[in-house]
Design a protein around this motif. Structure first.
Motif, mmCIF file in Angstrom:
data_model
loop_
_atom_site.group_PDB
_atom_site.id
_atom_site.type_symbol
_atom_site.label_atom_id
_atom_site.label_comp_id
_atom_site.label_asym_id
_atom_site.label_seq_id
_atom_site.Cartn_x
_atom_site.Cartn_y
_atom_site.Cartn_z
ATOM 1 N N ALA A 65 49.395 34.244 40.649
ATOM 2 C CA ALA A 65 48.601 35.149 39.660
ATOM 3 C C ALA A 65 47.323 35.733 40.201
ATOM 4 O O ALA A 65 47.121 36.941 39.938
ATOM 5 C CB ALA A 65 48.386 34.303 38.418
ATOM 6 N N VAL A 66 46.777 34.854 40.794
ATOM 7 C CA VAL A 66 45.365 35.436 41.583
ATOM 8 C C VAL A 66 45.597 35.454 42.944
ATOM 9 O O VAL A 66 45.482 34.436 43.568
ATOM 10 C CB VAL A 66 44.153 34.696 40.959
ATOM 11 C CG1 VAL A 66 43.023 35.202 41.504
ATOM 12 C CG2 VAL A 66 44.160 34.591 39.421
ATOM 13 N N SER A 67 45.350 36.520 43.677
ATOM 14 C CA SER A 67 45.318 36.647 45.098
ATOM 15 C C SER A 67 44.208 36.000 45.640
ATOM 16 O O SER A 67 43.081 35.744 45.101
ATOM 17 C CB SER A 67 45.607 37.956 45.444
ATOM 18 O OG SER A 67 44.073 38.683 45.581
ATOM 19 N N MET A 112 40.998 38.110 46.031
ATOM 20 C CA MET A 112 40.284 38.122 44.577
ATOM 21 C C MET A 112 39.481 36.661 44.395
ATOM 22 O O MET A 112 38.399 36.896 43.916
ATOM 23 C CB MET A 112 41.005 38.376 43.499
ATOM 24 C CG MET A 112 41.748 39.993 43.483
ATOM 25 S SD MET A 112 42.350 40.366 42.223
ATOM 26 C CE MET A 112 41.230 40.708 40.967
ATOM 27 N N ARG A 113 40.076 35.743 44.549
ATOM 28 C CA ARG A 113 39.185 34.466 44.575
ATOM 29 C C ARG A 113 38.212 34.230 45.634
ATOM 30 O O ARG A 113 37.063 34.120 45.080
ATOM 31 C CB ARG A 113 40.362 33.387 44.822
ATOM 32 C CG ARG A 113 41.191 32.683 43.747
ATOM 33 C CD ARG A 113 41.626 31.238 44.093
ATOM 34 N NE ARG A 113 42.354 31.211 45.192
ATOM 35 C CZ ARG A 113 43.650 31.588 45.392
ATOM 36 N NH1 ARG A 113 44.303 32.002 44.384
ATOM 37 N NH2 ARG A 113 44.162 31.361 46.450
ATOM 38 N N HIS A 114 38.291 34.871 46.726
ATOM 39 C CA HIS A 114 37.134 34.942 47.645
ATOM 40 C C HIS A 114 35.971 35.890 47.241
ATOM 41 O O HIS A 114 35.066 35.693 47.455
ATOM 42 C CB HIS A 114 37.746 35.182 49.088
ATOM 43 C CG HIS A 114 38.534 34.178 49.725
ATOM 44 N ND1 HIS A 114 38.127 33.400 50.649
ATOM 45 C CD2 HIS A 114 40.008 33.924 49.410
ATOM 46 C CE1 HIS A 114 39.220 32.450 51.106
ATOM 47 N NE2 HIS A 114 40.360 32.885 50.093
ATOM 48 N N ALA A 174 30.692 36.896 45.299
ATOM 49 C CA ALA A 174 29.695 37.231 44.305
ATOM 50 C C ALA A 174 28.980 36.272 43.676
ATOM 51 O O ALA A 174 27.634 36.469 43.672
ATOM 52 C CB ALA A 174 30.650 37.987 43.267
ATOM 53 N N ALA A 175 29.522 35.086 43.560
ATOM 54 C CA ALA A 175 28.605 33.997 43.027
ATOM 55 C C ALA A 175 27.876 33.627 44.006
ATOM 56 O O ALA A 175 26.572 33.207 43.455
ATOM 57 C CB ALA A 175 29.629 32.858 42.671
ATOM 58 N N LEU A 204 32.020 44.267 40.350
ATOM 59 C CA LEU A 204 32.092 44.877 41.621
ATOM 60 C C LEU A 204 33.031 44.455 42.726
ATOM 61 O O LEU A 204 33.749 45.290 43.205
ATOM 62 C CB LEU A 204 30.732 45.400 42.150
ATOM 63 C CG LEU A 204 29.853 46.439 41.242
ATOM 64 C CD1 LEU A 204 28.333 46.238 41.601
ATOM 65 C CD2 LEU A 204 30.392 47.569 40.840
ATOM 66 N N ALA A 205 32.852 43.218 43.059
ATOM 67 C CA ALA A 205 33.376 42.530 44.130
ATOM 68 C C ALA A 205 34.838 42.373 43.766
ATOM 69 O O ALA A 205 35.946 42.554 44.672
ATOM 70 C CB ALA A 205 32.813 41.009 44.045
ATOM 71 N N LEU A 206 35.506 42.035 42.350
ATOM 72 C CA LEU A 206 36.808 41.952 42.005
ATOM 73 C C LEU A 206 37.580 43.240 42.001
ATOM 74 O O LEU A 206 38.542 43.483 42.617
ATOM 75 C CB LEU A 206 36.865 41.211 40.731
ATOM 76 C CG LEU A 206 36.592 39.886 40.727
ATOM 77 C CD1 LEU A 206 36.782 39.297 39.405
ATOM 78 C CD2 LEU A 206 37.471 38.851 41.585
ATOM 79 N N ALA A 207 36.797 44.229 41.509
ATOM 80 C CA ALA A 207 37.338 45.825 41.441
ATOM 81 C C ALA A 207 37.365 46.279 42.972
ATOM 82 O O ALA A 207 38.488 46.882 43.154
ATOM 83 C CB ALA A 207 36.228 46.654 40.829
ATOM 84 N N ALA A 208 36.350 45.742 43.774
ATOM 85 C CA ALA A 208 36.802 46.481 45.285
ATOM 86 C C ALA A 208 37.892 45.777 46.015
ATOM 87 O O ALA A 208 38.704 46.327 47.012
ATOM 88 C CB ALA A 208 35.635 45.965 46.115
ATOM 89 N N VAL A 209 38.555 44.518 45.659
ATOM 90 C CA VAL A 209 39.684 44.044 46.179
ATOM 91 C C VAL A 209 40.827 43.869 45.437
ATOM 92 O O VAL A 209 41.959 43.628 45.860
ATOM 93 C CB VAL A 209 39.462 42.830 46.739
ATOM 94 C CG1 VAL A 209 38.209 42.655 47.746
ATOM 95 C CG2 VAL A 209 38.950 41.834 45.468
#
Length: 87
Positions: free
Chosen positions: A7-9, A12-14, A19-20, A69-74
Motif C-alpha cells: 500500500a505504501v511504497s 514514500m516511507r523513506h 522529512a521528519a 512536499l517530501a511525499l508529493a515529490a515521490v
C-alpha cells in the motif's frame, strides 16, 4: 501466485522519515525582546509565534508542509491530488 501489492511504497516511507528527521526542532526556546518565542529547525528556519498563532502551531504547520512536499515529490505518477503538482 502474484506478489501482494504494498500500500505504501518504500520510497514514500523513506520520504516521510527524511522529512521528519530534517525538520526537528533544535536548541532551546528563546524569548525575544519583543516577547515572541522562537526555536530553530534543523533545516535552518526559525520557527516563531505570531499575533494569531502559537509556536506549537507554527511547528506543526512547518512539519506538515515538509511532509507534504517530501511525499508529493515521490508520489506515483498519475495519483489523484488535491494540490496541483509540481507547485
Amino acid at each position: 501466485m502474484t506478489d501482494p501489492v504494498e500500500a505504501v511504497s518504500a520510497e514514500m516511507r523513506h520520504a516521510k522519515v527524511r522529512a521528519a528527521t530534517d525538520h526537528t526542532t533544535v536548541g532551546q526556546v528563546i524569548t525575544t525582546d519583543d516577547g515572541r518565542v522562537t526555536i530553530a529547525c534543523a533545516c535552518g528556519m526559525e520557527l516563531t509565534n505570531g499575533p494569531t498563532w502559537s509556536l506549537d502551531e507554527h511547528i506543526r504547520l512547518h512539519r506538515a508542509e515538509a511532509r507534504f512536499l517530501a511525499l508529493a515529490a515521490v508520489a506515483p505518477q498519475g495519483i489523484p491530488r488535491l494540490v496541483r503538482w509540481p507547485l
